[in-house]
Structures are given as C-alpha cells and as structure tokens.
Design a protein around this motif. Structure first.
Motif, mmCIF file in Angstrom:
data_model
loop_
_atom_site.group_PDB
_atom_site.id
_atom_site.type_symbol
_atom_site.label_atom_id
_atom_site.label_comp_id
_atom_site.label_asym_id
_atom_site.label_seq_id
_atom_site.Cartn_x
_atom_site.Cartn_y
_atom_site.Cartn_z
ATOM 1 N N ILE A 109 0.812 -1.199 0.000
ATOM 2 C CA ILE A 109 0.000 0.000 0.000
ATOM 3 C C ILE A 109 0.854 1.262 0.000
ATOM 4 O O ILE A 109 0.484 2.285 -0.531
ATOM 5 C CB ILE A 109 -0.933 -0.003 1.230
ATOM 6 C CG1 ILE A 109 -2.001 -1.090 1.068
ATOM 7 C CG2 ILE A 109 -1.608 1.331 1.436
ATOM 8 C CD1 ILE A 109 -2.969 -0.848 -0.046
ATOM 9 N N SER A 110 2.047 1.193 0.563
ATOM 10 C CA SER A 110 2.869 2.385 0.724
ATOM 11 C C SER A 110 3.649 2.762 -0.533
ATOM 12 O O SER A 110 4.330 3.770 -0.547
ATOM 13 C CB SER A 110 3.863 2.184 1.878
ATOM 14 O OG SER A 110 4.694 1.068 1.622
ATOM 15 N N ALA A 166 -2.407 5.050 -1.374
ATOM 16 C CA ALA A 166 -2.149 4.498 -0.046
ATOM 17 C C ALA A 166 -3.079 5.132 0.987
ATOM 18 O O ALA A 166 -3.635 4.449 1.853
ATOM 19 C CB ALA A 166 -0.691 4.730 0.336
ATOM 20 N N TYR A 218 -4.032 -2.715 -2.392
ATOM 21 C CA TYR A 218 -4.136 -1.898 -3.605
ATOM 22 C C TYR A 218 -3.751 -2.775 -4.786
ATOM 23 O O TYR A 218 -2.635 -3.305 -4.852
ATOM 24 C CB TYR A 218 -3.209 -0.693 -3.501
ATOM 25 C CG TYR A 218 -3.173 0.179 -4.732
ATOM 26 C CD1 TYR A 218 -1.960 0.598 -5.281
ATOM 27 C CD2 TYR A 218 -4.345 0.599 -5.352
ATOM 28 C CE1 TYR A 218 -1.911 1.411 -6.409
ATOM 29 C CE2 TYR A 218 -4.320 1.404 -6.473
ATOM 30 C CZ TYR A 218 -3.099 1.805 -7.006
ATOM 31 O OH TYR A 218 -3.066 2.607 -8.116
#
Length: 463
Positions: free
Chosen positions: A71-72, A109, A120
């Motif tokens: 996600i990051s 994110a 994601y």
C-alpha cells in the motif's frame, strides 16, 4: 446558504497558486474506452436521442489474483487483472494495461487506509484512470478519475449536473463539489488546469471516510504538462483516397459550394441549415468556413450529451476536429437523415437565446455509429443566430452497443420546461411524474359517471 460554484472557483484559484513543479508520468499506448449507446429510440424517439444509458452497479466480484503491491508504494502500480473496460469498438480489451499519465493528486495508499481496504491492486488507463482495491471481504472496488479538459470549474459542474443529482460543496471541503445518485458518488476537485472528477459506488466508501483523500487531492500541486482528455481518442491519419460515392461526405461534396449561405441561423427552425453549413465546409476541407460557425468555447469528443473526452476545437485552430468530422462523414451513408428533437414551444425562447442547447444527430442504420452536433443560439444585432457548441464523433464505428461505467446520467435530449405533476403536458416527458390515482382509476369511470365533471373537463384533463 451553501457555497456556490463561484465561491469554490475563487478558493480553487488560491489553491492553484500554492504548488508548482509536480512530476508527470508519461506513457504512450492507446487507452481502452467504454460507452454504451442505446440503440432503441435513436431514430424514433427524441427522448432517447444520444441516450447513453447509465449502467447499474455491477454485482460484487472477488478480487483478481494480481500480485497486489504494498500500500505504501508511491510509484505507478500497474493493475495486472483482466477485469478491464471494453474497447471503444465494444470488444474485450486485448492489449496490455497501461499506467495513467498522471496520478491526478490521488494518494492510493491514503485512500486504502481511509476506506479500510486490504490491498491496492493497481491502476490502469481505460475509460478513465481506474484505481482498483481489494476490500476486507476480498471484493474488488474501483475508483475512476476523469479530467474535464478545457472547461472552467463552474462549467464542469454545470455539465456534470446536467441530470438531476443531489449535489453541493463538501461541508468540510468547500473547494470540492460532491454529487450523489442512487448508486454512485462523484467528487469534482478544482485547482489544476483540468477539473478532476473522482467517481465510486456508494457502497465502496463513505464520503466522510473519503474526506482526507479529497483534501489531499485539493492540496496537490498541479502538473504543468498538458492533460490528455479521457477516454483517449486516436484517429487514423487523414486519407487522400477518393471519397466513397454513397457516403454522407460525398453527398455534401456534390453540393454547390458557390451557393449563398444564410447569414443567420435562428433556432430551432434553422438547425438543419447550420449543420449543412458545417458539413459543406468539412466536405470542401474549408477550415475557415468550418470555424466561422463555431462558438468561442466549442468542444469536440465522443458523441454523448455528457461530452465524454471533450476538448476545445480551436486549441489547434480546428484542424483535428474537421478531420475527425470528415472521417465520420466518409463512412456514414449518404441516405441517412438528420434527426433533431422537436422543441416544446414553451422552450423555444430558451433555445433561441442560448439558455438551452439543441442536439441533432446523424445515426447509422444500426444505430451504433453517430455524428452529433450541439447547437447554441444567441442574438447578434437584435437578430437570432446560432453556432456549434459541441461536435461528437467515434474514431471508428462501434460493432456493438458500448457501456459507460461510473458516469452520471446524461442531460435530457431536449430541454424540458418546468413541469407540475398533474399538468396535462407531463405525459410528454415520461418518468418525470409518478402515476396518479386518477390514472389508475381510468377503468372505473364508466361504473360511476356521477363522479366525473359534467362539462367533460375530467376526460379532457387526462387526455
């Protein structure tokens, strides 16, 4: 009193002055596009003129195995699944997915955290810039970003709100405009050279949970590179081949270009004559004659009243638009007839003065390939006149009806007067008023004549 689009626009301009130097991601492969044109009623009913119907929300589907990224990750994560939009021709997309040319200020994110998504799945440029996520139940959720190009924020709101929607500024983010239908939500965010519109299904994420995402988009530094309208349109290069003798383009090429053209085109009476003027110019490849009948803000894109993929005609002097018009008229049959909806007499003044648009369409025999004109009236030295406001074409003829995903309902095919349910004229606009008890009791009138008006006004009312 809620903030108006003018207030929002003023705040947006202040916001746009904050940032500069954002990096744009560049990619070059063509996009896939979906639009659904309702075949029925194109030629037989004005209510369906250019009536791209809105597709109801699709049933939830399990998330594809697409190697979701962390996600990051700040970089473009390309969606690896196969559940993508259809091609512009209405066939399944066969090419590789492509990243969007910009993130449009969306922090994937942050969105995932705000809405409680598990993963994601990535982005891809399709009908829109589509971001997909996997929710806590393993279902795929979509967020669709579309830039509205060459249109001010207030005008973008007016275009988007062409159909009746519950709409207004976000209570905590007065620079964003939120609208809601039974199935979808949309957020319009100013501050860039193009208004950014984000759409998602209501069940996907609450507006309150989206607040930090929208705030971050509003604060994102604008890109300075040109923004490509979506869906991406790619036309064949202009051809020097002979014009097909039975085409619409040949029909106008055979007309005398020396004939004196009218100096004014009052609507709605002269709508067909104005379209003739533009097609004669296109057949002669006369750019000057073509552009002289364009409004100052004239746009072109797909043949849809929502002006999908719209962009300014005069940004390149009109060259791309006239070539697109020539290509479309080259493949349409010369035996077709132009169809313009009959304007309610109560709305004729609004059409004549430009308060309301008038739409006209050429449609192929199968109702799939369309050539669309939007006309706007105005007054010149006290005389009614009109110009072209929008030109709609397909790059290539569709082979099947195409679907629109995540788009608002289209505005009416013809301008509608203010209706009061119970007005006899309401029957001319189906769906605007609920059925009345009077309508339901029609079959009972013969059994109880004493309840009818003695002067016959009751039957006249229903007729």
């Amino acid at each position: 009193m809620p903030a108006t689009p003018t207030t929002i626009l003023t705040n947006a301009r202040r916001l746009a002055e904050r940032g500069a130097g954002a990096t744009t991601r560049h990619f070059s492969r063509p996009a896939a596009v979906i639009i659904e044109i309702a075949r029925t009623g194109l030629l037989v009913g004005v209510a369906a003129l250019l009536g791209c119907r809105v597709v109801p929300a699709e049933p939830e589907r399990p998330a594809r195995s697409s190697a979701p990224a962390e996600i990051s990750s700040p970089a473009c994560t390309l969606y690896a699944g196969t559940s993508r939009d259809m091609s512009l021709q209405g066939s399944p997309s066969t090419g590789q997915a492509r990243c969007c040319e910009s993130d449009f200020g969306l922090d994937a994110a942050l969105l995932a955290r705000s809405c409680g998504f598990r993963a994601y799945l990535g982005e891809s440029e399709e009908l829109a810039c589509v971001h997909r996520f996997e929710d806590a139940h393993g279902q795929t959720r979509e967020f669709r970003l579309t830039p509205i190009v060459d249109l001010g924020f207030e005008a973008a709101i007016a275009l988007h709100e062409g159909a009746a929607l519950e709409a207004g500024p976000h209570p905590e983010l007065p620079m964003t405009w939120i609208s809601t239908s039974e199935t979808h939500r949309w957020a319009l965010i100013p501050g860039w050279s193009a208004t950014r519109r984000l759409s998602w299904e209501k069940a996907t994420c609450d507006v309150e949970h989206m607040r930090p995402v929208l705030a971050a988009m509003a604060a994102a530094a604008p890109v300075h590179a040109p923004i490509t309208p979506l869906p991406r349109l790619e036309f064949d290069a202009p051809s020097d081949a002979a014009i097909e003798p039975d085409s619409l383009l040949a029909r106008y090429a055979a007309m005398s270009s020396d004939a004196a053209m009218p100096t004014h085109y009052p609507l709605p009476r002269a709508a067909a004559a104005l379209v003739d003027h533009v097609l004669l110019a296109a057949a002669a490849n006369d750019l000057a004659a073509f552009t002289e009948r364009l409004g100052p803000g004239a746009r072109w894109g797909l043949p849809d009243r929502r002006q999908l993929s719209g962009r300014a005609i005069l940004s390149d002097g009109g060259t791309a638009a006239i070539q697109a018009l020539r290509q479309t008229a080259r493949r349409l049959s010369g035996q077709l007839q132009l169809h313009c909806p009959k304007i309610d007499r109560r709305m004729v003044p609004a059409v004549r003065t430009g308060e309301a648009l008038m739409w006209c369409v050429w449609a192929s025999a199968d109702g799939l390939d369309l050539l669309v004109f939007a006309l706007r009236g105005h007054t010149v030295d006290g005389r009614a006149d009109a110009t072209i406001e929008y030109l709609g074409v397909f790059p290539r003829p569709p082979s099947s009806p195409l679907r629109v995903l995540g788009e608002p309902p289209p505005p009416p095919a013809r301008p509608q007067p203010t209706l009061v349910c119970g007005d006899p004229h309401a029957v001319d606009y189906p769906g605007q008023c609920p059925p009345t008890e009077l309508d339901d009791d029609d079959d009972d009138d013969d059994d109880d004549e004493s309840e009818s008006e003695p002067d016959g006004s009751d039957s006249d009312y229903r007729r």
